[in-house]
Design an enzyme around this catalytic site. Structure first.
Site, PDB file in Angstrom:
ATOM      1  N   LYS A 269      -9.383  12.031   2.431  1.00  0.00           N
ATOM      2  CA  LYS A 269      -9.855  10.645   2.292  1.00  0.00           C
ATOM      3  C   LYS A 269      -8.785   9.702   2.828  1.00  0.00           C
ATOM      4  O   LYS A 269      -7.788   9.439   2.177  1.00  0.00           O
ATOM      5  CB  LYS A 269     -10.174  10.293   0.835  1.00  0.00           C
ATOM      6  CG  LYS A 269     -11.185   9.176   0.810  1.00  0.00           C
ATOM      7  CD  LYS A 269     -11.025   8.038  -0.129  1.00  0.00           C
ATOM      8  CE  LYS A 269      -9.810   7.238  -0.287  1.00  0.00           C
ATOM      9  NZ  LYS A 269      -9.665   6.130   0.691  1.00  0.00           N
TER      10      LYS A 269
ATOM     11  N   GLY B 265       0.706   7.024  -2.182  1.00  0.00           N
ATOM     12  CA  GLY B 265       0.213   5.662  -2.402  1.00  0.00           C
ATOM     13  C   GLY B 265       0.990   4.989  -3.508  1.00  0.00           C
ATOM     14  O   GLY B 265       2.188   5.246  -3.684  1.00  0.00           O
ATOM     15  N   SER B 266       0.309   4.152  -4.278  1.00  0.00           N
ATOM     16  CA  SER B 266       0.990   3.336  -5.284  1.00  0.00           C
ATOM     17  C   SER B 266       1.115   4.063  -6.626  1.00  0.00           C
ATOM     18  O   SER B 266       0.294   4.924  -6.951  1.00  0.00           O
ATOM     19  CB  SER B 266       0.211   2.038  -5.487  1.00  0.00           C
ATOM     20  OG  SER B 266      -1.095   2.346  -5.940  1.00  0.00           O
TER      21      SER B 266
ATOM     22  N   GLY C  97      -1.381   6.544  -8.639  1.00  0.00           N
ATOM     23  CA  GLY C  97      -0.821   7.853  -8.996  1.00  0.00           C
ATOM     24  C   GLY C  97      -1.074   8.183 -10.465  1.00  0.00           C
ATOM     25  O   GLY C  97      -1.466   9.307 -10.807  1.00  0.00           O
TER      26      GLY C  97
ATOM     27  N   GLU D 238       3.350  11.159  -4.169  1.00  0.00           N
ATOM     28  CA  GLU D 238       4.461  10.465  -3.489  1.00  0.00           C
ATOM     29  C   GLU D 238       4.143   8.977  -3.569  1.00  0.00           C
ATOM     30  O   GLU D 238       3.186   8.505  -2.974  1.00  0.00           O
ATOM     31  CB  GLU D 238       4.563  10.939  -2.037  1.00  0.00           C
ATOM     32  CG  GLU D 238       5.959  10.756  -1.467  1.00  0.00           C
ATOM     33  CD  GLU D 238       6.159   9.402  -0.803  1.00  0.00           C
ATOM     34  OE1 GLU D 238       6.185   8.385  -1.548  1.00  0.00           O
ATOM     35  OE2 GLU D 238       6.300   9.365   0.419  1.00  0.00           O
TER      36      GLU D 238
ATOM     37  N   CYS E  51       7.510   3.840   2.414  1.00  0.00           N
ATOM     38  CA  CYS E  51       7.791   4.228   1.031  1.00  0.00           C
ATOM     39  C   CYS E  51       9.288   4.256   0.758  1.00  0.00           C
ATOM     40  O   CYS E  51       9.746   3.904  -0.317  1.00  0.00           O
ATOM     41  CB  CYS E  51       7.146   5.568   0.712  1.00  0.00           C
ATOM     42  SG  CYS E  51       7.490   6.850   1.908  1.00  0.00           S
TER      43      CYS E  51
HETATM   44  P1  NAI Z   1      -3.255   2.459  -3.055  1.00  0.00           P
HETATM   45  O1  NAI Z   1      -2.402   3.339  -3.859  1.00  0.00           O
HETATM   46  O2  NAI Z   1      -4.332   1.679  -3.744  1.00  0.00           O
HETATM   47  O3  NAI Z   1      -3.996   3.278  -1.883  1.00  0.00           O
HETATM   48  C1  NAI Z   1      -3.561   4.506  -1.363  1.00  0.00           C
HETATM   49  C2  NAI Z   1      -4.760   5.450  -1.219  1.00  0.00           C
HETATM   50  O4  NAI Z   1      -5.299   5.734  -2.508  1.00  0.00           O
HETATM   51  C3  NAI Z   1      -5.925   4.900  -0.396  1.00  0.00           C
HETATM   52  O5  NAI Z   1      -6.520   5.948   0.336  1.00  0.00           O
HETATM   53  C4  NAI Z   1      -6.887   4.433  -1.470  1.00  0.00           C
HETATM   54  O6  NAI Z   1      -8.233   4.384  -1.063  1.00  0.00           O
HETATM   55  C5  NAI Z   1      -6.699   5.488  -2.538  1.00  0.00           C
HETATM   56  N1  NAI Z   1      -7.094   5.081  -3.887  1.00  0.00           N
HETATM   57  C6  NAI Z   1      -7.061   3.836  -4.437  1.00  0.00           C
HETATM   58  N2  NAI Z   1      -7.499   3.869  -5.704  1.00  0.00           N
HETATM   59  C7  NAI Z   1      -7.833   5.153  -5.983  1.00  0.00           C
HETATM   60  C8  NAI Z   1      -8.344   5.821  -7.134  1.00  0.00           C
HETATM   61  N3  NAI Z   1      -8.618   5.176  -8.262  1.00  0.00           N
HETATM   62  N4  NAI Z   1      -8.535   7.153  -7.061  1.00  0.00           N
HETATM   63  C9  NAI Z   1      -8.256   7.828  -5.937  1.00  0.00           C
HETATM   64  N5  NAI Z   1      -7.781   7.255  -4.815  1.00  0.00           N
HETATM   65  C10 NAI Z   1      -7.567   5.927  -4.819  1.00  0.00           C
HETATM   66  O7  NAI Z   1      -2.331   1.447  -2.246  1.00  0.00           O
HETATM   67  P2  NAI Z   1      -2.681  -0.019  -1.744  1.00  0.00           P
HETATM   68  O8  NAI Z   1      -3.447  -0.812  -2.744  1.00  0.00           O
HETATM   69  O9  NAI Z   1      -3.343   0.111  -0.449  1.00  0.00           O
HETATM   70  O10 NAI Z   1      -1.219  -0.647  -1.626  1.00  0.00           O
HETATM   71  C11 NAI Z   1      -0.642  -1.281  -2.752  1.00  0.00           C
HETATM   72  C12 NAI Z   1       0.804  -1.000  -2.881  1.00  0.00           C
HETATM   73  O11 NAI Z   1       1.000   0.394  -3.054  1.00  0.00           O
HETATM   74  C13 NAI Z   1       1.665  -1.352  -1.689  1.00  0.00           C
HETATM   75  O12 NAI Z   1       2.020  -2.700  -1.682  1.00  0.00           O
HETATM   76  C14 NAI Z   1       2.846  -0.438  -1.906  1.00  0.00           C
HETATM   77  O13 NAI Z   1       3.710  -1.019  -2.829  1.00  0.00           O
HETATM   78  C15 NAI Z   1       2.229   0.808  -2.502  1.00  0.00           C
HETATM   79  N6  NAI Z   1       1.976   1.843  -1.467  1.00  0.00           N
HETATM   80  C16 NAI Z   1       2.871   2.860  -1.329  1.00  0.00           C
HETATM   81  C17 NAI Z   1       2.711   3.772  -0.307  1.00  0.00           C
HETATM   82  C18 NAI Z   1       3.684   4.891  -0.089  1.00  0.00           C
HETATM   83  O14 NAI Z   1       3.950   5.252   1.060  1.00  0.00           O
HETATM   84  N7  NAI Z   1       4.177   5.529  -1.127  1.00  0.00           N
HETATM   85  C19 NAI Z   1       1.607   3.676   0.655  1.00  0.00           C
HETATM   86  C20 NAI Z   1       0.690   2.615   0.380  1.00  0.00           C
HETATM   87  C21 NAI Z   1       0.904   1.733  -0.639  1.00  0.00           C
END
Ligand code: NAI
Ligand code: MG
Length: 507
Positions: free
Chosen positions: A191, A244-245, A249, A266, A300
């Site tokens: 996804k 992701g966030s 997580g 991660e 990250c």
């Molecule tokens: P996010 O954590 O919401 O999104 C990352 C992925 O998780 C996307 O594919 C999203 O569709 C999916 N996702 C979202 N909610 C989910 C759920 N309930 N169950 C399963 N999958 C889900 O990140 P977002 O909102 O795009 O970014 C917000 C903040 O997160 C950023 O400002 C940053 O601080 C952090 N982040 C960290 C990353 C890293 O490389 N560790 C990458 C992206 C964001």
């Protein structure tokens, strides 16, 4: 609300055909069962690139079923060496199609093409070829437990893997998950992030072309709360690998409890980059600048907290400001562009909010601090000086081009500051004193410590964090553990079968 117009691409662009993209399930491109589509946007122009089918629970069910069937079908019966060959063919196809992939990645995410060409694409290929080599070397052990038994282990694929990836490095982080999972013989439901779904779909098509049987790699764009959540909750998914966030997580960890699926997370960081007075200041500040401004700070392991010793503090700020001002922000498709836009309006506003928070908290805005232009989600490289450790801009992940420079007086204070956030992904140390370097390396609570450099990663070296940065490691042979399940085999070779009888147990 104004509906953005579709983007105009040059006539020569291979992406002109791409106006509508469907899900990839069981080797077939198909619309979602709901018939719904969402739009994905070029963050540099705010124009729509394509309509993308939006996966929902029913589509996730279909994708997981296809992955399960493939696991027990042709893929499951393939020689391990042939799995490795399939990965190598995929690498070849990615190489042949790299120009279009780079353009697509840049359009969908706003990343500069030059950076994708120099960094992301080579890392994708390196990851694929590295794990292709592992495919037929995933072995068990024979363990001499006792003379009347042959006892050994085999490592079987963990099963159906759900991979959920972010938008900051769609191709690269996607491959960090796909390559080891496929090398281990798993099947995958991928996804991609809703902001950047396009290159994942293209990789799925190329995998079919490379000879991966249908259903081995399914790609299901959609929103996190729907498609992502459905994948995490699915009772027939064996493992979730997520980047992701921390908020998501934690949600994943709770939802995975249903069938106790295995999880690796991660989750980003607030990494400290410590500069001692005996460091090569020129090299240190150069790396500190790219450590926070690379990919517009959407990294990250961004070195978002630069800890500078009091004796060199002013000089570090001054040099960092000069470097920030020299960064060329602009069109990601232009070769000379060093920094593109942030990925979305939401992300831009989040970063601009943090800049206001920093000012209100009393940090000194040394440079930057605003949006660039009024089209596209560009934010200028920003440096805050006189940042206090407790300030939110020092503690919270901003995920944008915002550096906080923090003063320290001695080694002890540097370590306390560096370790003083919720995160534990990475840290940097700059010093010519080898004893000091070793003391710092030992005390820094982070998954990776860089010394006299900042930011490099390599697929051979474990990658991941602790505390709010998540758990588990990607890369290297350690990642093979994520996608395999050990099985212990006990073969009685001692004649009469030996069982534990009540009599022997009670004497
Ligand atoms: P996010 O954590 O919401 O999104 C990352 C992925 O998780 C996307 O594919 C999203 O569709 C999916 N996702 C979202 N909610 C989910 C759920 N309930 N169950 C399963 N999958 C889900 O990140 P977002 O909102 O795009 O970014 C917000 C903040 O997160 C950023 O400002 C940053 O601080 C952090 N982040 C960290 C990353 C890293 O490389 N560790 C990458 C992206 C964001
Ligand atoms: Mg996009």
């Amino acid at each position: 609300m104004n509906r953005p117009a579709y983007i105009e691409l040059p006539d020569s662009s291979p992406l002109n055909a791409l106006k509508q993209a469907d899900l990839l399930i069981g080797g077939e491109s198909r619309p979602s069962q709901s018939g719904r589509y969402f739009e994905t946007v070029d963050p540099a122009t705010e124009q729509v690139i394509a309509r993308v089918a939006e996966a929902d629970r029913a589509d996730i069910d279909a994708a997981v079923a296809a992955a399960r069937t493939a696991l027990h079908g042709a893929w499951g019966h393939m020689r391990a060496a042939d799995r490795g060959q399939a990965l190598l063919r995929l690498a070849d196809l990615i190489r042949q199609n790299q120009a279009a992939l780079i353009e697509l990645e840049s359009l969908d995410s706003g990343k500069p093409v030059s950076a994708i060409r120099r960094q992301d694409l080579p890392a994708v290929l390196d990851t694929l070829t590295y794990y292709a080599g592992w495919a037929d070397k995933i072995t068990g052990q024979t363990i001499p437990a006792r003379p009347d038994a042959l006892t050994y282990t085999v490592r079987e694929p963990v099963g159906v893997v759900g991979a959920i990836i972010p938008w900051n490095f769609p191709l690269m982080i996607g491959m960090w998950k796909l390559a080891p999972a496929l090398a281990c013989g798993c099947t995958v439901v991928l996804k991609p992030a809703e902001l950047t779904p396009l290159t994942a779909l293209r990789i799925g098509e190329l995998a079919l072309e490379a000879g991966f049987p249908p259903g081995v790699l399914n790609v299901v764009p959609g929103f996190g709360g729907k498609a992502g959540a459905a994948l995490v909750e699915h009772p027939d998914v064996d493992k979730i690998t997520f980047t992701g966030s921390p908020t998501v997580g934690r949600q994943i960890l709770r939802s995975a409890a249903g069938n106790l699926k295995r999880v690796t997370l991660e989750l980003g960081g607030k990494s400290a980059n410590i500069i001692f007075p005996d460091a090569d200041l020129d090299a240190a500040v150069k790396a500190a600048a790219s450590g926070i401004f690379f990919n517009s700070g959407q990294v990250c392991s961004a070195g978002s907290r630069i800890l500078a010793h009091a004796d060199i503090y002013e000089e570090v700020v001054e040099r960092l400001v000069a470097r920030a001002r020299a960064i060329r922000v602009g069109d990601p498709r232009e070769a000379g562009t060093a920094m593109g836009p942030l990925v979305s309006q939401v992300q831009m506003n989040r970063v601009l909010d943090y800049i206001q928070i920093g000012k209100r908290e009393g940090a000194t805005l040394a440079t930057g601090g605003g949006r660039v232009g009024d089209t596209g989600y560009f934010v200028s490289p920003t440096v805050f000086a006189d940042v206090g450790h407790a300030m939110r801009i020092s503690q919270e992940e901003i995920f944008g081009p915002v550096a906080s420079v923090i003063r320290f007086r001695d080694e002890e204070e540097a370590i306390q500051l560096a370790n003083g956030t919720k995160y534990g992904l990475a840290a940097g140390v700059w010093s010519a004193d080898i004893a000091r370097v070793h003391r710092c390396v030992a005390r820094l609570r982070a998954g990776t410590v860089w010394v006299n450099t900042f930011g490099p990663t390599d697929v051979r070296l474990p990658w991941g964090g602790n505390r709010d940065s998540g758990f588990g490691r990607e890369h290297g042979d350690i990642a093979l553990e994520n996608f395999t399940e050990p099985k212990s085999v006990w073969i009685n070779i001692g004649g009469a079968p030996r069982t534990v009888s009540l009599r022997s147990a009670t004497g």
